[in-house]
Structure formats: C-alpha cells, structure tokens
Design a protein around this motif. Structure first.
Motif, PDB file in Angstrom:
ATOM      1  N   GLY A 109     -39.686 -37.075 -26.978  1.00 53.89           N
ATOM      2  CA  GLY A 109     -39.849 -38.588 -27.748  1.00 53.89           C
ATOM      3  C   GLY A 109     -41.313 -39.027 -26.996  1.00 53.89           C
ATOM      4  N   ASP A 110     -41.558 -39.194 -25.659  1.00 51.08           N
ATOM      5  CA  ASP A 110     -42.912 -39.304 -24.857  1.00 51.08           C
ATOM      6  C   ASP A 110     -43.936 -38.581 -25.504  1.00 51.08           C
ATOM      7  N   ASN A 111     -43.858 -37.307 -26.250  1.00 50.18           N
ATOM      8  CA  ASN A 111     -45.180 -36.345 -26.491  1.00 50.18           C
ATOM      9  C   ASN A 111     -44.970 -36.645 -28.041  1.00 50.18           C
ATOM     10  N   LEU A 112     -44.013 -37.622 -29.013  1.00 46.03           N
ATOM     11  CA  LEU A 112     -44.492 -37.442 -29.613  1.00 46.03           C
ATOM     12  C   LEU A 112     -44.907 -38.988 -29.846  1.00 46.03           C
ATOM     13  N   ALA A 113     -44.236 -39.370 -29.139  1.00 48.47           N
ATOM     14  CA  ALA A 113     -44.954 -41.110 -29.425  1.00 48.47           C
ATOM     15  C   ALA A 113     -46.666 -40.889 -29.118  1.00 48.47           C
ATOM     16  N   THR A 114     -47.252 -39.628 -28.377  1.00 48.54           N
ATOM     17  CA  THR A 114     -48.760 -39.798 -28.017  1.00 48.54           C
ATOM     18  C   THR A 114     -49.452 -38.876 -29.096  1.00 48.54           C
ATOM     19  N   LEU A 115     -48.263 -38.107 -29.978  1.00 49.16           N
ATOM     20  CA  LEU A 115     -49.079 -36.928 -30.885  1.00 49.16           C
ATOM     21  C   LEU A 115     -49.929 -37.036 -31.786  1.00 49.16           C
ATOM     22  N   VAL A 132     -37.615 -32.595 -31.535  1.00 51.84           N
ATOM     23  CA  VAL A 132     -38.038 -33.753 -30.172  1.00 51.84           C
ATOM     24  C   VAL A 132     -36.809 -33.845 -29.804  1.00 51.84           C
ATOM     25  N   TYR A 133     -36.800 -33.593 -28.087  1.00 47.58           N
ATOM     26  CA  TYR A 133     -35.534 -33.934 -27.673  1.00 47.58           C
ATOM     27  C   TYR A 133     -35.655 -35.611 -27.007  1.00 47.58           C
ATOM     28  N   GLN A 134     -34.554 -36.285 -28.070  1.00 48.03           N
ATOM     29  CA  GLN A 134     -34.871 -38.529 -27.212  1.00 48.03           C
ATOM     30  C   GLN A 134     -35.048 -38.864 -25.902  1.00 48.03           C
ATOM     31  N   ARG A 135     -35.853 -39.447 -24.999  1.00 53.84           N
ATOM     32  CA  ARG A 135     -35.578 -39.789 -23.916  1.00 53.84           C
ATOM     33  C   ARG A 135     -35.684 -41.418 -24.636  1.00 53.84           C
ATOM     34  N   PRO A 136     -34.701 -41.399 -24.020  1.00 58.96           N
ATOM     35  CA  PRO A 136     -33.706 -43.112 -24.243  1.00 58.96           C
ATOM     36  C   PRO A 136     -35.039 -44.622 -23.077  1.00 58.96           C
ATOM     37  N   GLU A 137     -35.779 -43.693 -22.344  1.00 56.77           N
ATOM     38  CA  GLU A 137     -37.046 -45.041 -22.224  1.00 56.77           C
ATOM     39  C   GLU A 137     -38.081 -45.406 -22.248  1.00 56.77           C
ATOM     40  N   TYR A 138     -38.480 -44.345 -23.851  1.00 57.86           N
ATOM     41  CA  TYR A 138     -39.968 -44.028 -24.839  1.00 57.86           C
ATOM     42  C   TYR A 138     -38.839 -44.433 -26.145  1.00 57.86           C
ATOM     43  N   SER A 139     -40.103 -45.219 -26.650  1.00 56.64           N
ATOM     44  CA  SER A 139     -39.737 -45.531 -28.465  1.00 56.64           C
ATOM     45  C   SER A 139     -40.517 -44.061 -28.702  1.00 56.64           C
ATOM     46  N   LEU A 140     -40.004 -43.765 -30.276  1.00 57.42           N
ATOM     47  CA  LEU A 140     -40.785 -42.496 -30.602  1.00 57.42           C
ATOM     48  C   LEU A 140     -41.886 -42.918 -31.457  1.00 57.42           C
ATOM     49  N   GLY A 141     -42.097 -43.491 -32.104  1.00 62.15           N
ATOM     50  CA  GLY A 141     -43.586 -44.644 -32.709  1.00 62.15           C
ATOM     51  C   GLY A 141     -43.152 -43.910 -34.200  1.00 62.15           C
ATOM     52  N   GLU A 142     -44.464 -43.702 -34.713  1.00 61.07           N
ATOM     53  CA  GLU A 142     -44.634 -44.467 -36.322  1.00 61.07           C
ATOM     54  C   GLU A 142     -43.964 -42.394 -36.490  1.00 61.07           C
ATOM     55  N   PHE A 152     -32.754 -35.205 -32.055  1.00 66.29           N
ATOM     56  CA  PHE A 152     -31.802 -34.297 -30.817  1.00 66.29           C
ATOM     57  C   PHE A 152     -31.961 -35.109 -30.144  1.00 66.29           C
ATOM     58  N   GLU A 153     -30.102 -34.923 -30.187  1.00 64.49           N
ATOM     59  CA  GLU A 153     -29.586 -36.176 -28.655  1.00 64.49           C
ATOM     60  C   GLU A 153     -29.227 -34.733 -27.945  1.00 64.49           C
ATOM     61  N   ALA A 154     -30.084 -34.379 -26.388  1.00 64.85           N
ATOM     62  CA  ALA A 154     -30.352 -33.222 -26.026  1.00 64.85           C
ATOM     63  C   ALA A 154     -29.490 -34.234 -24.845  1.00 64.85           C
ATOM     64  N   PRO A 155     -28.941 -32.849 -24.192  1.00 66.26           N
ATOM     65  CA  PRO A 155     -28.091 -33.466 -22.346  1.00 66.26           C
ATOM     66  C   PRO A 155     -29.634 -34.446 -22.519  1.00 66.26           C
ATOM     67  N   MET A 156     -29.902 -34.909 -21.256  1.00 62.07           N
ATOM     68  CA  MET A 156     -30.863 -35.311 -20.565  1.00 62.07           C
ATOM     69  C   MET A 156     -31.211 -35.466 -18.605  1.00 62.07           C
ATOM     70  N   MET A 157     -31.680 -34.860 -17.819  1.00 63.20           N
ATOM     71  CA  MET A 157     -31.043 -35.465 -16.442  1.00 63.20           C
ATOM     72  C   MET A 157     -32.238 -36.341 -15.939  1.00 63.20           C
ATOM     73  N   HIS A 158     -32.738 -36.612 -15.268  1.00 65.70           N
ATOM     74  CA  HIS A 158     -33.277 -37.662 -14.613  1.00 65.70           C
ATOM     75  C   HIS A 158     -34.296 -36.988 -13.442  1.00 65.70           C
TER      76      HIS A 158
END
Length: 193
Positions: A109-115, A132-142, A152-158
């Motif tokens: 999602g961080d990449n989508l926001a800067t696409l 796009v796998y969503q990353r909760p700390e980033y907004s997805l953008g328009e 997609f809600e993929a499992p995320m590892m920090h």
C-alpha cells in the motif's frame, strides 16, 4: 489455452526475509495468480544504492529461499536492462519476451500511495492489474479506487531488511527472520557484516 497469470513482486530483497516470502506465497496461492516471480531489482530509482549487496548475491539468496516452492521464481530480468530500471520498461520487455503470460504487479500500500510519481504510471494502470497488500500504517491514496487496483489483506510481518542487516553487522542471530537456507548461508559468509 488461457494465459498464465504471473505476479511480479519487485524488490531489493537485501536480504530476502520471511515477510517477503509470506507475501509472495499468499499472492501465489490465495489470489487468481498462477505464479509469482520475485524480481530482484539492481537499483530502485527512489532508493540509495550504497547499502545494497551485490546483485547476484541477493538473487542467490532469493533462489535458495524459494527453491522448494514451484509457484515462486527468482528473476534477474532487470540486471541486463539500463539503470536505473523502471517498472514500465521492465513490463514492456517481459510482455514481448513472454507473450503467453499476463503480468500483474504486486506492491504494498505504501507503493500504491506513491505510484503517481512512477515513470508512465498512467500506462501501468491502463495495461496491468495491480495487486496490493495493505499496510495498516500507510494510507492507500486516491488510486486505490482504480478498477485495475485490487486490495488484499495479506498477513504482515513487521520485519525489515535494514533491521536484519543491522543484526548481522553487530553479530546478532537472524534465525527465524530469514528462511533457514538463507540463515545457513549468511552464517558462513560475511555478506552483511
């Protein structure tokens, strides 16, 4: 015969870690994709190059990390392309070289926001699906509402590659942060020390 649905997961993979593999495997097994290619980037135009391990070292780590998974493949497609490599150019090359495959971009999602900052991003959106796998700390953008963007809600590892490099530099264990073959290889080599 329908085209093979191939996801392209670009990254420095510096080094590859379990977070990368969880996303790649999720995309290969829980979406319409048939396979995922992990495309090792020689240089991201938006990132500094100085902390990168050599291209073929990073490719080798991806290869040994996924060698037992037939749905995942390591790709060095960008190694022979002009630097810096741009996704739109890589996709044009792949489409020509592999006409029997439909290529889908995989990104966070961080990449989508800067696409919108990417070279020819309108063409990317028009010609390709983007998973796009969503990353909760980033907004997805328009662009998240675009018909070719699928969330997609993929499992995320920090876990970050920079954290792993820092551990290795200071002599700390990275077991369980990286796949076991990668861990064994890094134990025997001073790659990130």
């Amino acid at each position: 015969m329908p085209a093979l649905q191939t996801g392209l997961f670009f990254g420095s993979f510096n080094p590859v870690h379990i977070g990368h593999l969880i996303i790649a495997n999720f995309m290969a097994t829980q979406t319409p994709l048939d396979e995922v290619w992990m495309v090792v980037s020689p240089q991201n135009p938006l990132k500094p190059k100085k902390s990168l391990a050599r291209d073929y070292d990073r490719l080798h780590l991806v290869q040994i990390a996924i060698e037992d998974n037939p749905q995942l493949r390591a790709s060095d497609i960008e190694f022979g392309m002009p630097k810096p490599s741009y996704t739109v150019d890589t996709l044009a090359y792949l489409k020509e070289k592999y006409p029997s495959r439909d290529f889908t971009l995989i990104m966070g999602g961080d990449n989508l926001a800067t696409l919108h900052k990417w070279k020819n991003f309108e063409h990317l959106l028009a010609e390709h699906q983007i998973f796009v796998y969503q990353r909760p700390e980033y907004s997805l953008g328009e662009l998240s509402g675009h018909p070719h963007v699928h969330l997609f809600e993929a499992p995320m590892m920090h876990i970050s590659a920079s954290y792993i490099r820092n551990c290795l530099k200071h002599g700390h264990s990275v077991r369980y942060l990286v796949p076991e073959p990668v861990f064994r290889y890094l134990e025997k080599t001073p790659l990130y020390q």
